[in-house]
Write a protein that holds these residues in place. Structure first.
Motif, PDB file in Angstrom:
ATOM      1  N   LEU A   1      -4.704   4.482  -4.401  1.00 47.06           N
ATOM      2  CA  LEU A   1      -6.019   3.964  -4.017  1.00 47.06           C
ATOM      3  C   LEU A   1      -5.888   3.242  -2.693  1.00 47.06           C
ATOM      4  O   LEU A   1      -4.786   2.943  -2.245  1.00 47.06           O
ATOM      5  N   HIS A   2      -7.045   2.952  -2.072  1.00 48.78           N
ATOM      6  CA  HIS A   2      -7.048   2.223  -0.808  1.00 48.78           C
ATOM      7  C   HIS A   2      -7.978   1.015  -0.905  1.00 48.78           C
ATOM      8  O   HIS A   2      -8.868   0.973  -1.753  1.00 48.78           O
ATOM      9  N   TYR A   3      -7.748   0.067  -0.028  1.00 51.45           N
ATOM     10  CA  TYR A   3      -8.593  -1.122   0.033  1.00 51.45           C
ATOM     11  C   TYR A   3      -9.969  -0.782   0.589  1.00 51.45           C
ATOM     12  O   TYR A   3     -10.196   0.327   1.069  1.00 51.45           O
TER      13      TYR A   3
ATOM     14  N   ALA B   1      -0.946   2.321 -14.403  1.00 50.42           N
ATOM     15  CA  ALA B   1      -0.617   1.651 -13.150  1.00 50.42           C
ATOM     16  C   ALA B   1      -1.052   2.510 -11.961  1.00 50.42           C
ATOM     17  O   ALA B   1      -1.078   3.744 -12.046  1.00 50.42           O
ATOM     18  N   VAL B   2      -1.409   1.848 -10.861  1.00 52.58           N
ATOM     19  CA  VAL B   2      -1.831   2.526  -9.639  1.00 52.58           C
ATOM     20  C   VAL B   2      -1.055   1.974  -8.453  1.00 52.58           C
ATOM     21  O   VAL B   2      -0.473   0.890  -8.528  1.00 52.58           O
ATOM     22  N   ASP B   3      -1.059   2.713  -7.373  1.00 51.01           N
ATOM     23  CA  ASP B   3      -0.545   2.235  -6.094  1.00 51.01           C
ATOM     24  C   ASP B   3      -1.755   1.959  -5.216  1.00 51.01           C
ATOM     25  O   ASP B   3      -2.676   2.780  -5.144  1.00 51.01           O
ATOM     26  N   VAL B   4      -1.770   0.804  -4.556  1.00 53.97           N
ATOM     27  CA  VAL B   4      -2.848   0.480  -3.624  1.00 53.97           C
ATOM     28  C   VAL B   4      -2.217   0.455  -2.240  1.00 53.97           C
ATOM     29  O   VAL B   4      -1.326  -0.345  -1.960  1.00 53.97           O
TER      30      VAL B   4
ATOM     31  N   THR C   1      -4.526  -8.580   6.280  1.00 51.42           N
ATOM     32  CA  THR C   1      -4.091  -9.188   5.018  1.00 51.42           C
ATOM     33  C   THR C   1      -3.715  -8.132   3.975  1.00 51.42           C
ATOM     34  O   THR C   1      -3.074  -8.458   2.976  1.00 51.42           O
ATOM     35  N   ASP C   2      -4.106  -6.879   4.187  1.00 52.00           N
ATOM     36  CA  ASP C   2      -3.790  -5.828   3.216  1.00 52.00           C
ATOM     37  C   ASP C   2      -2.304  -5.489   3.253  1.00 52.00           C
ATOM     38  O   ASP C   2      -1.704  -5.382   4.325  1.00 52.00           O
ATOM     39  N   GLN C   3      -1.746  -5.316   2.073  1.00 52.87           N
ATOM     40  CA  GLN C   3      -0.356  -4.892   1.928  1.00 52.87           C
ATOM     41  C   GLN C   3      -0.314  -3.813   0.856  1.00 52.87           C
ATOM     42  O   GLN C   3      -1.048  -3.877  -0.121  1.00 52.87           O
ATOM     43  N   THR C   4       0.555  -2.839   1.042  1.00 56.55           N
ATOM     44  CA  THR C   4       0.717  -1.811   0.028  1.00 56.55           C
ATOM     45  C   THR C   4       1.348  -2.438  -1.208  1.00 56.55           C
ATOM     46  O   THR C   4       2.334  -3.167  -1.104  1.00 56.55           O
ATOM     47  N   GLU C   5       0.759  -2.179  -2.357  1.00 59.22           N
ATOM     48  CA  GLU C   5       1.269  -2.682  -3.634  1.00 59.22           C
ATOM     49  C   GLU C   5       1.488  -1.483  -4.549  1.00 59.22           C
ATOM     50  O   GLU C   5       0.580  -0.691  -4.753  1.00 59.22           O
ATOM     51  N   ARG C   6       2.690  -1.369  -5.075  1.00 56.11           N
ATOM     52  CA  ARG C   6       3.043  -0.236  -5.939  1.00 56.11           C
ATOM     53  C   ARG C   6       3.099  -0.681  -7.403  1.00 56.11           C
ATOM     54  O   ARG C   6       3.506  -1.792  -7.708  1.00 56.11           O
TER      55      ARG C   6
ATOM     56  N   PHE D   1      -9.455  -5.532  -2.561  1.00 60.70           N
ATOM     57  CA  PHE D   1      -8.921  -6.294  -1.437  1.00 60.70           C
ATOM     58  C   PHE D   1      -7.657  -6.997  -1.885  1.00 60.70           C
ATOM     59  O   PHE D   1      -7.428  -7.195  -3.079  1.00 60.70           O
ATOM     60  N   HIS D   2      -6.815  -7.349  -0.919  1.00 63.43           N
ATOM     61  CA  HIS D   2      -5.524  -7.966  -1.217  1.00 63.43           C
ATOM     62  C   HIS D   2      -5.679  -9.484  -1.317  1.00 63.43           C
ATOM     63  O   HIS D   2      -6.515 -10.077  -0.635  1.00 63.43           O
ATOM     64  N   ALA D   3      -4.879 -10.087  -2.170  1.00 63.92           N
ATOM     65  CA  ALA D   3      -4.872 -11.551  -2.306  1.00 63.92           C
ATOM     66  C   ALA D   3      -4.570 -12.193  -0.959  1.00 63.92           C
ATOM     67  O   ALA D   3      -3.714 -11.718  -0.209  1.00 63.92           O
TER      68      ALA D   3
END
Length: 144
Positions: A34-36, A78-81, A89-94, A122-124
């Protein structure tokens, strides 16, 4: 001699089938990417209500830290963002398994229930964000 050739042919076919199965494994095990925001996403999972330490020290001094309660979506899978570079502020989260739901209304009636939530991710970026990924929810309903 004829039996030996049959065994060799069987061994070759078995090897080809085994390699094909192994090659297919990573594709079957991949998580949904997924994407932000601004991409809209739909996620399913169970809503839980969690309490976290808040200001002033976010858990470093539990006796004086306030408590923050938030709706968390525990994802079915689980997903990957993936960060696109649009927001610093966005970071890839696996392997994301839980997402904070950001809403402007109560969903207490959905706590403990399986839901379908739609919105943008959106990312924390503050101490009040207790999961790496959050969702601005545009709609949420109980899953059937």
């Amino acid at each position: 001699m004829k039996g030996l050739k049959m065994i060799e042919a069987f061994a070759k076919v078995s090897l080809i089938l085994a390699l094909a199965c192994v090659a297919a494994l990573p594709a079957a095990g991949q998580r949904r990417a997924l994407h932000y925001e601004p991409e809209k996403v739909t996620l399913t999972g169970r809503v839980v209500y969690r309490t976290f330490y808040g200001p002033p020290n976010y858990g470093e001094t539990p006796k004086i830290d306030r408590r923050e309660t938030q709706n968390i979506l525990l994802l079915d899978s689980a997903v990957d963002v993936v960060a696109t570079g649009n927001d610093p502020t966005d970071q890839t989260e696996r392997g994301v398994k839980s997402i904070t739901l950001v809403l402007d209304h109560s969903i207490r009636h959905l706590i403990g229930k399986r839901v379908i939530a739609e919105g943008t991710l959106f990312h924390a970026h503050t101490g009040h964000h207790h999961t790496h990924v959050l969702m601005s929810v545009s709609s949420i309903k109980r899953a059937r």
